[in-house]
Design an enzyme around this catalytic site. Sequence first.
Site, PDB file in Angstrom:
ATOM      1  CE  LYS A  11      -2.932   2.728   3.046  1.00 15.47           C
ATOM      2  NZ  LYS A  11      -3.813   2.787   4.220  1.00 15.47           N
TER       3      LYS A  11
ATOM      4  N   GLY B 291      -8.423   8.601   9.555  1.00 18.35           N
ATOM      5  CA  GLY B 291      -8.771   8.697  10.971  1.00 18.35           C
ATOM      6  C   GLY B 291      -9.865   9.693  11.289  1.00 18.35           C
TER       7      GLY B 291
ATOM      8  CB  ALA C 216      -8.449   7.082   4.418  1.00 15.16           C
ATOM      9  N   GLY C 217     -11.158   7.298   6.140  1.00 17.66           N
ATOM     10  CA  GLY C 217     -12.299   8.167   6.399  1.00 17.66           C
ATOM     11  C   GLY C 217     -13.582   7.448   6.760  1.00 17.66           C
TER      12      GLY C 217
ATOM     13  CG  ASN D 176      -6.582   0.588  11.657  1.00 16.13           C
ATOM     14  OD1 ASN D 176      -5.383   0.477  11.469  1.00 16.13           O
ATOM     15  ND2 ASN D 176      -7.107   0.223  12.818  1.00 16.13           N
ATOM     16  CB  SER D 177      -9.801   5.003  12.918  1.00 23.22           C
ATOM     17  OG  SER D 177      -8.487   5.317  12.535  1.00 23.22           O
TER      18      SER D 177
END
Lengths: 270, 66
Positions: free
Chosen positions: A107, A168, A195-196, A217-218
């Site tokens: 990545k 995040g 992301a996001g 992830n977050s």
Amino acid sequence: MSHTDMIDTQNDKWILEGKEFDSRMMIGSALYPSPKVMKEAIEASGAQIVTVSLRRQSGGDKGNPFWDIIKSLGVQVLPNTAGCHTAQEAITTAMMAREVFGTNWIKVEVIGNQYNLQPDPFELVEAAKVLVKEGFRVLPYTTDDLVLAQKLVDAGCTTLMPWGSPIGSGRGLMNPYNLKAIRKQFPDLQLIVDAGIGKPSHAIQAMELGYDGILLNSAVALAHDPVQMARAFRHALTAGRLGYKAGAMQERDMASPSTPTIGTPFWHQA
Amino acid sequence: MTISVNGEKKVFEKEQISVRELLDTLQYKEGFAVALNTTFILNTTYETTMIKEGDVLDILAPVQGG
């Protein structure tokens, strides 16, 4: 994975970079309250692709419990180049990752702005060009810019990972129009929103746009109950994917009754 | 010679040592990769790659990532 989920996905294998997967989720390994929760959340998510990274480590035979857990899961690891700000840094990190993790998947993340962690498009394309030539399977973390997407394809990428919103932030899909445009312009590419993503509904929205997968992830790691949230996202991806494949109805400006009007009884006949 | 390893200064009596010697001295066993002056060093070349005065090494290992 439950029997019901297997029925949902058995005719919908995800072929990504030459490998076959049942789940369309990529999940990160960072920010969990504990290694135990990380392991349980990854398992609950059903994800078969897990992102990892590299950082400085001192000597001494201390072992690496984190890496031992990831290896025990039997997943495809996707190393990232997080923290890199130039193409050269990303290239060096990718080469180190290939040796340590034993995979040519990478990545590629080249940050251009510290405020929103936006990728640097120029350095990203440069890194992608070199790494594709070096035999890597390059999965670039990119903005939702259509022209940049074309440049990455020209560099040899067959998978693109445009952001939904900053890493995040949990803000979901800030610009569905741009994401839709990339989907429309590149029907044969594997597209992953990276992301996001903050909530399962964001993942559903991305899948309904026709995206092939989600990287998050977050949203899971920072949830009050990461394992439960991982399970929720697993179902969200299935729902979004099935919804996309089923073909949504056309939106209309005006209301249209769903109950038959023929045979309406007395109350409208006065 | 004085070199930098993961951002820390390290002093050695020798004028130069191989990457292998350095890794053995610092007790690195397995599960890491090495960059010398920001260039990746293949693990098959640790014996033949020499470290000199002022060189900068980064030794990286798996960690959590998103």
